[in-house]
Scaffold this active site. Structure first.
Site, PDB file in Angstrom:
ATOM      1  N   GLN A  78     -41.205   8.171   0.580  1.00 20.42           N
ATOM      2  CA  GLN A  78     -40.703   9.274   1.574  1.00 20.42           C
ATOM      3  C   GLN A  78     -39.434   9.662   1.301  1.00 20.42           C
ATOM      4  O   GLN A  78     -38.533   9.129   0.684  1.00 20.42           O
ATOM      5  CB  GLN A  78     -40.629   8.419   3.018  1.00 20.42           C
ATOM      6  CG  GLN A  78     -40.285   9.333   4.230  1.00 20.42           C
ATOM      7  CD  GLN A  78     -41.405  10.223   4.688  1.00 20.42           C
ATOM      8  OE1 GLN A  78     -42.786   9.916   4.232  1.00 20.42           O
ATOM      9  NE2 GLN A  78     -41.096  11.205   5.087  1.00 20.42           N
ATOM     10  N   LYS A 114     -47.786   6.961   9.556  1.00 18.54           N
ATOM     11  CA  LYS A 114     -48.652   6.957   8.261  1.00 18.54           C
ATOM     12  C   LYS A 114     -49.248   5.709   8.322  1.00 18.54           C
ATOM     13  O   LYS A 114     -50.602   5.551   8.097  1.00 18.54           O
ATOM     14  CB  LYS A 114     -47.925   7.413   6.884  1.00 18.54           C
ATOM     15  CG  LYS A 114     -47.416   8.894   6.968  1.00 18.54           C
ATOM     16  CD  LYS A 114     -46.489   9.026   5.695  1.00 18.54           C
ATOM     17  CE  LYS A 114     -45.990  10.612   5.958  1.00 18.54           C
ATOM     18  NZ  LYS A 114     -45.104  11.013   4.848  1.00 18.54           N
ATOM     19  N   ASP A 130     -48.978  12.337  -2.468  1.00 18.35           N
ATOM     20  CA  ASP A 130     -48.463  13.218  -1.885  1.00 18.35           C
ATOM     21  C   ASP A 130     -48.539  14.853  -2.842  1.00 18.35           C
ATOM     22  O   ASP A 130     -48.066  15.488  -2.288  1.00 18.35           O
ATOM     23  CB  ASP A 130     -46.834  12.716  -2.173  1.00 18.35           C
ATOM     24  CG  ASP A 130     -46.308  12.522  -0.779  1.00 18.35           C
ATOM     25  OD1 ASP A 130     -46.741  13.019   0.207  1.00 18.35           O
ATOM     26  OD2 ASP A 130     -45.356  11.810  -0.828  1.00 18.35           O
TER      27      ASP A 130
END
Ligand code: GUN
Length: 292
Positions: A96, A52, A119
């Site tokens: 994450q 990412k 997200d």
């Protein structure tokens, strides 16, 4: 059978994003900025986060990687998020997952400012998705929609079977596919570990989204001729022939299933690459909403 190639489709999305960032920066404004928090050192999470951050750099986004020790307290992590929420020059925050057991993922997600929730996991983003209100779509389902769009795949009126009901993939995917939007309008069956007649349901599917995290779970005898197969699985399986000691397996037994399909995503090189594309599109959206 045509391969739905994540390299090709994500390249197209990234090139467009890069062009948009170039325009922003050449008009004298700052670039979009994503912060990624990684707690501990789970091998797979390390790989995803690195990917990412690397892709942000490639397209001209700024990124900040924040590593916290596996022993960090829940309060310590929440305080870090609150600091990032208040940083005016930061557009997106990603924590994450999974997190260590002593930290509540729900609390962490709810602490992220909804306008920075790239997200799409915050209850407000999830609620908006449910109601069909434009918002941040979780990156993997978003990436799958971008893949369908890239390959011009008609979904309207089709029967989609989604296997797996996670908050990250299966459930939001079922909402998107059933929604009244360009890549929705499907009739959706959402299957999970308590589904009795999974094989029969799959045999009726025009589209199968396999997102249960069990390597090579979907076999040829579960797939009707001409179906579209979207494989979300990325499980590390021990493999002594590989330098790394493992190979990556999808949820679909690719070599036996592929010949029956009209379209299929490979693993690796399919949905995983589109997930990053979805995340970056969300980050640009957050930037635009925050700076307009
Ligand atoms: N872990 C597995 N997939 C994801 C994702 O899309 N976002 C985050 N934050 N963690 C994940």
């Amino acid at each position: 059978m045509q391969l739905l190639d994540g390299k090709i489709a994500s390249k197209a999305v990234k090139e467009k994003l890069q062009q948009q960032v170039n325009e922003i920066v050449s008009s004298g404004k700052r670039a979009p900025h994503l912060a990624v928090i990684l707690v501990g050192n789970n091998g797979a999470s390390e790989t995803y986060v690195a990917s990412k951050v690397k892709t942000c750099g490639e397209i001209g986004f700024k990124s900040t990687m924040i590593r916290l020790d596996v022993t960090v307290s829940e309060e310590g992590l929440l305080q870090e998020i609150i600091k990032l929420n208040q940083d005016e020059a930061l557009d997106g925050i990603l924590v994450q997952l999974p997190l260590p057991k002593h930290i509540s993922e729900q609390k962490v997600i709810a602490t992220i400012a909804p306008e920075k929730d790239v997200d799409g996991f915050h209850p407000i983003s999830a609620g908006n998705l449910m109601l069909g209100i434009p918002s941040f779509i979780p990156a993997t389902p978003y990436g799958i929609m971008l893949m369908l769009e890239h390959y011009n795949i008609e979904t309207k009126g089709k029967h989609a079977v989604v296997i797996g009901r996670s908050n990250i993939v299966g459930r939001p995917m079922s909402v998107l596919l059933s929604g009244n939007n360009q890549y929705g309008n499907c009739t959706v069956t959402l299957c999970h570990s308590h589904t009795h007649n999974l094989k029969e349901l799959c045999l009726e599917a025009d589209i199968i989204v396999a997102a249960l995290g069990k390597p090579e779970f979907v076999h040829a005898d579960m797939v009707k001729d001409g179906a579209i197969l979207i494989d979300v699985g990325i499980t590390r399986v021990a493999d002594a022939t590989k330098k790394s000691g493992y190979s990556i397996k999808g949820d679909v037994a690719f070599s036996e299933v592929a010949p029956k399909t009209s379209f299929i995503t490979p693993v690796p090189g399919g949905v995983g690459l589109m997930t990053i594309a979805g995340l970056l599109k969300n980050t640009l959206k957050a930037y635009e909403l925050r700076t307009k």
